[in-house]
Design a protein around this motif. Structure first.
Motif, PDB file in Angstrom:
ATOM      1  N   LYS A  27      -5.102  -7.448   0.825  1.00 56.54           N
ATOM      2  CA  LYS A  27      -4.590  -6.624  -0.167  1.00 56.54           C
ATOM      3  C   LYS A  27      -3.466  -5.791   0.251  1.00 56.54           C
ATOM      4  CE  LYS A  27      -5.652  -4.217  -4.310  1.00 56.54           C
ATOM      5  NZ  LYS A  27      -6.699  -3.429  -5.163  1.00 56.54           N
ATOM      6  N   SER A  28      -3.611  -5.208   1.342  1.00 57.85           N
ATOM      7  CA  SER A  28      -2.547  -4.317   1.901  1.00 57.85           C
ATOM      8  C   SER A  28      -1.323  -5.109   2.226  1.00 57.85           C
ATOM      9  CB  SER A  28      -2.963  -3.335   3.026  1.00 57.85           C
ATOM     10  OG  SER A  28      -1.907  -2.525   3.741  1.00 57.85           O
ATOM     11  N   CYS A  29      -1.484  -6.187   2.815  1.00 60.06           N
ATOM     12  CA  CYS A  29      -0.292  -7.251   3.354  1.00 60.06           C
ATOM     13  C   CYS A  29       0.415  -7.785   1.958  1.00 60.06           C
ATOM     14  CB  CYS A  29      -0.818  -8.177   4.287  1.00 60.06           C
ATOM     15  SG  CYS A  29      -1.415  -7.520   5.949  1.00 60.06           S
ATOM     16  N   LEU A  35       6.923  -4.816  -1.311  1.00 57.49           N
ATOM     17  CA  LEU A  35       7.782  -3.648  -1.189  1.00 57.49           C
ATOM     18  C   LEU A  35       8.686  -3.803  -0.249  1.00 57.49           C
ATOM     19  CD1 LEU A  35       5.115  -0.991  -0.725  1.00 57.49           C
ATOM     20  CD2 LEU A  35       6.379  -1.315  -2.792  1.00 57.49           C
ATOM     21  N   GLY A  36       8.902  -4.728   0.585  1.00 56.60           N
ATOM     22  CA  GLY A  36       9.942  -5.213   1.426  1.00 56.60           C
ATOM     23  C   GLY A  36       9.639  -4.705   2.953  1.00 56.60           C
ATOM     24  N   PRO A  37      10.650  -5.053   3.730  1.00 56.03           N
ATOM     25  CA  PRO A  37      10.499  -4.631   5.400  1.00 56.03           C
ATOM     26  C   PRO A  37      10.605  -3.245   5.678  1.00 56.03           C
ATOM     27  CG  PRO A  37      12.622  -5.699   4.828  1.00 56.03           C
ATOM     28  CD  PRO A  37      12.003  -5.756   3.538  1.00 56.03           C
ATOM     29  N   GLN A  43      -1.328  -0.088  12.066  1.00 54.30           N
ATOM     30  CA  GLN A  43      -3.081  -0.456  12.570  1.00 54.30           C
ATOM     31  C   GLN A  43      -3.667   0.728  11.768  1.00 54.30           C
ATOM     32  OE1 GLN A  43      -3.080  -0.194  16.661  1.00 54.30           O
ATOM     33  NE2 GLN A  43      -3.203   1.976  16.943  1.00 54.30           N
ATOM     34  N   SER A  44      -5.025   0.619  11.670  1.00 53.43           N
ATOM     35  CA  SER A  44      -5.977   1.609  11.164  1.00 53.43           C
ATOM     36  C   SER A  44      -7.055   1.704  11.929  1.00 53.43           C
ATOM     37  CB  SER A  44      -6.271   1.099   9.588  1.00 53.43           C
ATOM     38  OG  SER A  44      -5.311   1.107   8.761  1.00 53.43           O
ATOM     39  N   TYR A  45      -7.621   3.005  11.913  1.00 50.70           N
ATOM     40  CA  TYR A  45      -8.876   3.237  12.608  1.00 50.70           C
ATOM     41  C   TYR A  45     -10.018   3.499  11.515  1.00 50.70           C
ATOM     42  CZ  TYR A  45      -5.618   3.892  16.240  1.00 50.70           C
ATOM     43  OH  TYR A  45      -4.532   3.595  17.294  1.00 50.70           O
ATOM     44  N   GLY A  70      -1.447  -0.470  -4.146  1.00 51.18           N
ATOM     45  CA  GLY A  70      -2.694  -1.224  -3.681  1.00 51.18           C
ATOM     46  C   GLY A  70      -4.155  -0.747  -4.123  1.00 51.18           C
ATOM     47  N   GLY A  71      -3.976   0.620  -4.786  1.00 54.48           N
ATOM     48  CA  GLY A  71      -5.197   1.105  -5.113  1.00 54.48           C
ATOM     49  C   GLY A  71      -5.869   1.796  -4.007  1.00 54.48           C
TER      50      GLY A  71
END
Length: 90
Positions: A27-29, A35-37, A43-45, A70-71
């Motif tokens: 979903k994030s991707c 949104l564009g570049p 990354q996420s922890y 993305g909510g």
């Protein structure tokens, strides 16, 4: 471009399954492509009840827009001013 650290409170985030994390990532991707570049997720922890995400973006507003579309929750956004690691001591 600036880097940002985003804190997201998600109860029991540490119990998310691989399938859950994959769906969140997809979903994030998808939102990032729209949104564009100018906004990039690095990354996420995942901890027990939070996600800490590192993004590159021109502005904090772009990071907030990604979260909105993305909510995803956003509890705090901090602009990263420096990065250090063990090699900094050398």
């Amino acid at each position: 471009m600036p880097k940002f650290l985003i804190e997201r409170e998600i109860p029991e985030a540490g119990k998310l399954t691989d399938r859950d994390l994959k769906a969140i990532s997809q979903k994030s991707c998808r939102v990032l492509r729209e949104l564009g570049p100018e906004v990039q997720w690095i990354q996420s922890y995942v901890t027990d009840d939070k996600l800490y995400c590192v993004y590159i973006a021109a502005s904090e507003e772009q990071v907030r827009e990604h979260a909105h579309q993305g909510g995803f929750p956003v509890n705090r956004i901090s602009r990263i001013s420096s990065i250090i690691d063990p090699t900094t001591a050398e």
